[in-house]
Enzyme design. Structure first.
Site, PDB file in Angstrom:
ATOM      1  N   SER A 155      -7.610   1.568  -1.922  1.00 16.68           N
ATOM      2  CA  SER A 155      -6.399   0.826  -2.224  1.00 16.68           C
ATOM      3  C   SER A 155      -6.817  -0.539  -2.779  1.00 16.68           C
ATOM      4  O   SER A 155      -7.774  -1.151  -2.295  1.00 16.68           O
ATOM      5  CB  SER A 155      -5.580   0.635  -0.956  1.00 16.68           C
TER       6      SER A 155
ATOM      7  N   CYS B 134      -9.803  -1.823  15.167  1.00 19.94           N
ATOM      8  CA  CYS B 134     -10.061  -3.247  15.400  1.00 19.94           C
ATOM      9  C   CYS B 134     -10.164  -3.605  16.883  1.00 19.94           C
ATOM     10  O   CYS B 134     -10.839  -4.570  17.235  1.00 19.94           O
ATOM     11  CB  CYS B 134      -8.986  -4.097  14.760  1.00 19.94           C
TER      12      CYS B 134
ATOM     13  N   GLU C 191     -15.862 -11.344   4.447  1.00 20.30           N
ATOM     14  CA  GLU C 191     -14.748 -11.097   3.535  1.00 20.30           C
ATOM     15  C   GLU C 191     -14.129 -12.395   3.033  1.00 20.30           C
ATOM     16  O   GLU C 191     -13.868 -12.546   1.838  1.00 20.30           O
ATOM     17  CB  GLU C 191     -13.675 -10.249   4.223  1.00 20.30           C
TER      18      GLU C 191
ATOM     19  N   GLU D  42       1.927   1.656  -3.443  1.00 18.79           N
ATOM     20  CA  GLU D  42       0.766   2.067  -4.243  1.00 18.79           C
ATOM     21  C   GLU D  42       0.534   3.565  -4.063  1.00 18.79           C
ATOM     22  O   GLU D  42       0.275   4.298  -5.018  1.00 18.79           O
ATOM     23  CB  GLU D  42      -0.480   1.278  -3.803  1.00 18.79           C
TER      24      GLU D  42
ATOM     25  N   CYS E 132      -8.236  -2.165   4.608  1.00 22.10           N
ATOM     26  CA  CYS E 132      -8.060  -3.335   5.499  1.00 22.10           C
ATOM     27  C   CYS E 132      -9.329  -3.716   6.224  1.00 22.10           C
ATOM     28  O   CYS E 132      -9.412  -4.796   6.784  1.00 22.10           O
ATOM     29  CB  CYS E 132      -7.026  -3.084   6.576  1.00 22.10           C
TER      30      CYS E 132
ATOM     31  N   LYS F 268     -15.144  -9.816   8.763  1.00 21.11           N
ATOM     32  CA  LYS F 268     -14.095 -10.686   8.207  1.00 21.11           C
ATOM     33  C   LYS F 268     -14.656 -12.037   7.767  1.00 21.11           C
ATOM     34  O   LYS F 268     -14.121 -12.672   6.869  1.00 21.11           O
ATOM     35  CB  LYS F 268     -12.995 -10.915   9.238  1.00 21.11           C
TER      36      LYS F 268
ATOM     37  N   GLU G 158       0.823  -1.203   0.000  1.00 21.23           N
ATOM     38  CA  GLU G 158       0.000   0.000   0.000  1.00 21.23           C
ATOM     39  C   GLU G 158       0.863   1.261   0.000  1.00 21.23           C
ATOM     40  O   GLU G 158       0.530   2.260  -0.645  1.00 21.23           O
ATOM     41  CB  GLU G 158      -0.941  -0.012   1.224  1.00 21.23           C
TER      42      GLU G 158
ATOM     43  N   GLU H 175     -14.219 -13.638  -4.872  1.00 20.59           N
ATOM     44  CA  GLU H 175     -12.931 -13.376  -5.536  1.00 20.59           C
ATOM     45  C   GLU H 175     -11.726 -13.762  -4.654  1.00 20.59           C
ATOM     46  O   GLU H 175     -10.589 -13.723  -5.106  1.00 20.59           O
ATOM     47  CB  GLU H 175     -12.842 -11.913  -5.970  1.00 20.59           C
TER      48      GLU H 175
END
Ligand code: SF4
Ligand code: SF4
Ligand code: SF4
Ligand code: FES
Ligand code: FES
Lengths: 181, 575
Positions: free
Chosen positions: B318, B502, B360, B281, B298, B357, B278, B365
């Site tokens: 990102s 988190c 996720e 990036e 994230c 999560k 990142e 994908e």
């Protein structure tokens, strides 16, 4: 409580236009939500899901908020009134003479409760207080007809006559329970 | 200041304080249920009633302001009887399923019933009968256990500003949920799980996946590895009875080994890797006129929120996968290959602070290793339950170390667990990569702490980089709206779906409140301070990973395994 969706959720283009005009009229006002919903209810007779989404989008609020308000106030409804609208009297006189049993039977036969409309759009039920025919209770009305001194067992027969409409003309059929008040 | 008298005790409080707050100050406990400090103050349940001299009826302490000279009694026979009646009424429409309920032992309703001495429920009422919503991999809604306290409604609307949960209908038919009682899977819900943290009962809870993990561990053909998110090391102890902010890295690793995981790895490693990707990036976008501001990716709750509610910002996100997913993709390729393990026989478990999560790791994908990159994601609470099920005495465990190489990490990886941490970790690396100079101080204090939106500026050669940090989705909204209006020219924004980051995630121990968040955050920065290495680009295992496998950041292999893309999901999904 259950997940309910139905054909009453959609708007045709003409209705959508009306809804947009109503929103435009009130947008920017303080507390615009309720006046908007009231006007749409008045215009369409109910608040289809598509209309709610339109309102949510234009006012930039969640759909859940719109729905929450609609289901809280008795003056709003989510479905149009049925072709045959049934008022069940639960005034004191009718109540003591067994209105509850009549309502239960109606729920049984039609599969809907007060404030709801059958999926085919044929019947809807509301509960009201005193129709002014207390001596004849328990009383219900279906559109302009009044049915008096009812027993739960009368209900299936009465409903059957309306569901048969289309095959035989209801108006021409003999009516026993019809009472003119 | 006003002074009042509670149970013959003199108390002084600020004007505007409630009777409840005054009592708290005097060390007097009043039972509450719908009240949730700083979040829900609706006076709905009447559990907190007290006698106020001169008042005709009992008063709800959580909403009644304290007044000068007030005389309050919180513990008279009349009050006790009233509270018991109120609770019995609530219980008369509640399933008696404590023995099989996820909240058994950590339920406010259950505790109240015990504290108030309920031994039978006199009322026989109609019981709510509802479907149970298990439509998402993250959150289960069980309206049968809902006591209509509206705590989740306040969180979902005011703290998160997502607007999924509302009270609907009236009287006995009232239910808390999405419009039309729709399934969460059909809603523009972030699956952040903040509503789960707020719920006093088992009406909202995570989708439990513990048994799938036990099954994999027991399967002799499976090589089962586990990764632990940065925040777990400062919260797991809490779920096992230790005080908030206890740092339990070593015991946690030891416990995971005893549970039977073949390797115990660290998401912090993948967090360091995220910074490498990142960070580069960001520099690439800065140099080559790419889309700015760059926004971190994230937090899967934030990602889903963005896909539903701010599709216009998807290009700003990102393309880096979250550390959980980077880890999974590498475990089943790099690690499997290195150790001659058939990835088909690998099972990757992650311990996350998060309910989103779970969603996720099931995104279609997330299979770049040719397998499900992460098989199961458990919450902190679920791991604590596994440790209890296994009969492990957590307190007396000796510290153990993570396994190499995917367990090697730096302090920069650790601070991912707190709001501002990703930004700070990125700045540590970006600065040194660009300038080639060593940072004098590694601590970017401006981006730390619980302020809703934080800003900072960093001088790089030729440019002053402006960054912002938002945590909690209503703060995220605020920042995005400012960017949309053209009032904020940030280059880089960190967004975390959960308040505090988190450490305050929807999978964390209950209760989670501001004070507890602060203690967990303090612990996270202590972990960082205690690490030998505190910059992601200095992580030797990461250097080796690039040498042996990936090449350099943003190269083809990284792109394939570590990056992803996003798609709009609609703000008014089907119903
Ligand atoms: S929500 Fe609480 S009181 Fe209700 S069944 Fe579960 S543990 Fe028992
Ligand atoms: S998970 Fe988050 S967004 Fe979804 S209903 Fe709960 S609080 Fe609202
Ligand atoms: S779901 Fe939980 S937090 Fe929400 S109203 Fe029901 S009991 Fe309260
Ligand atoms: S009570 Fe039913 S008609 Fe009056
Ligand atoms: S806690 Fe005071 S009314 Fe619910």
């Amino acid at each position: 409580m259950s997940v309910k969706t139905s054909s009453f959720d959609k708007l045709n283009p003409e209705q959508l236009l009306k809804v947009r005009q109503i929103i435009k009229k009130h947008q920017g006002e303080d507390g615009a939500l309720i006046p908007i919903l009231r006007d749409i209810q008045e215009e369409l007779g109910y608040l289809p899901r598509d209309a709610q989404v339109e309102v949510a989008q234009k006012l930039n609020i969640p759909l859940s908020e719109v729905y929450s308000v609609i289901t809280f106030y008795a003056l709003f409804s989510l479905k149009p009134k049925g072709k045959y609208h049934i008022n069940v009297c639960k005034g004191t006189a009718c109540y003591v003479r067994g209105a509850e049993g009549i309502l239960e039977k109606l729920k049984d036969v039609l599969g809907i409760g007060p404030g709801d409309t059958t999926d085919d759009g044929l019947f809807s039920i509301d509960v009201i207080r005193c129709l002014g025919a207390c001596g004849l209770g328990p009383v219900i009305t279906i559109n302009d007809e009044t049915y008096a001194r009812l027993k739960p067992d009368n209900i299936p027969g009465i409903i059957a006559r309306y569901t048969d409409v289309g095959t035989k003309d209801y108006e021409e059929r003999p009516v026993q329970e019809k009472v003119n008040v | 200041m006003i002074s009042l008298n509670i149970n013959n005790q003199k108390v002084k409080v600020e004007e505007g304080a409630t009777i409840l707050e005054a009592a708290e100050k005097a060390g007097i406990k009043i039972p509450t249920l719908c009240y949730l400090k700083e979040i829900n103050k609706v006076g709905a349940c009447r559990m907190c009633v007290v006698e106020v001299e001169g008042a005709k009826t009992l008063q709800a302490a959580c909403v009644t302001p304290a007044a000068e000279g007030m005389v309050v009694k919180t513990n008279t026979p009349f009050v006790r009887k009233a509270r018991k009646k109120i609770l019995e009424l609530i219980l008369s429409d509640h399933p008696f399923e404590c023995l099989t309920c996820v909240r058994n032992g950590n339920c406010e309703l259950q505790t109240l019933a015990e504290n108030l001495g309920i031994r039978e429920v006199g009322y026989q009422g109609e019981k709510t009968e509802s479907y149970i919503d298990t439509s998402t991999p993250s959150i289960v809604r069980d309206p049968n256990k809902c006591i209509l306290c509206r705590r989740c409604v306040s969180v979902c609307n005011e703290i998160q500003n997502v607007g999924i949960l509302f009270p609907n209908e009236r009287g006995f038919n009232t239910f808390i949920g999405p419009a039309y009682g729709a399934l969460l899977a059909d809603e523009p819900c972030s699956l952040c799980g903040q509503c789960v943290l707020a719920c006093p009962t088992g009406a909202l809870h995570e989708h439990e996946d513990i048994d799938r993990v036990w099954k994999a561990i027991e399967d002799p053909n499976k090589h089962v590895v586990v990764q632990t998110a940065p925040a777990i090391r400062v919260t797991l102890g809490e779920a096992l009875g230790l005080p908030p902010g206890s740092i339990v890295v070593g015991q946690m690793v030891a416990a995971l080994r005893r549970l039977g995981f073949d390797k115990v790895f660290d998401t912090d490693f993948a967090a360091d890797l995220t910074i490498m990707e990142e960070g580069h990036e960001f520099l690439d976008r800065l140099k080559n006129g790419g889309k700015l501001p760059l926004i971190t990716s994230c937090s899967p709750g934030w990602i889903k929120f963005c896909e539903h509610h701010y599709p216009e910002f998807l290009e700003n996100l990102s393309t880096c996968k979250s550390p959980q997913q980077m880890f999974g993709a590498l475990a089943k390729t790099y690690y499997a290959h290195k150790n001659r393990i058939d990835p088909k026989n690998m099972f990757v478990v992650s311990i996350m602070p998060c309910t989103a999560k779970k969603f996720e790791c099931q995104r279609p994908e997330m299979v770049d290793s040719e397998y499900l990159d992460v098989d199961v994601s458990l919450t902190t609470r679920e791991l604590a339950k596994m440790i209890k099920q296994a009969g492990i005495n957590f307190d007396t465990l000796e510290s153990e170390e993570y396994d190499a190489p995917l367990g090697i990490s730096t302090g920069a990886g650790a601070i991912f667990g707190a709001t501002g941490g990703v930004m700070e970790a990125a700045l540590r690396t970006v600065y040194e990569v660009v300038t080639g100079e060593e940072l004098k101080s590694l601590d970017f204090i401006d981006v730390r702490g619980l302020k809703g939106v934080k800003e900072a500026q960093v001088e790089l050669p030729g440019i002053t980089v402006k960054v912002a940090v938002a945590h909690g989705l209503s703060n995220a909204r605020e920042v995005l709206e400012a960017v949309k209006r053209g009032e904020a020219d940030y280059h880089f924004i960190e967004i975390m779906a959960c308040p505090g980051g988190c450490i305050g995630g929807g999978g964390q121990p209950i209760p989670t409140n501001t004070e507890i968040r602060e203690r967990r955050i303090k612990a996270i920065y202590e972990v960082d301070k205690g690490m030998k290495l505190r910059k992601s680009h200095e992580n030797p295992a990461i250097k080796r990973l690039y040498q042996e496998f990936l090449g350099a950041p943003l190269q083809e292999k990284s792109h394939h395994l570590l990056h992803t893309c996003y798609a709009p999901r609609g703000k008014y999904t089907k119903s």
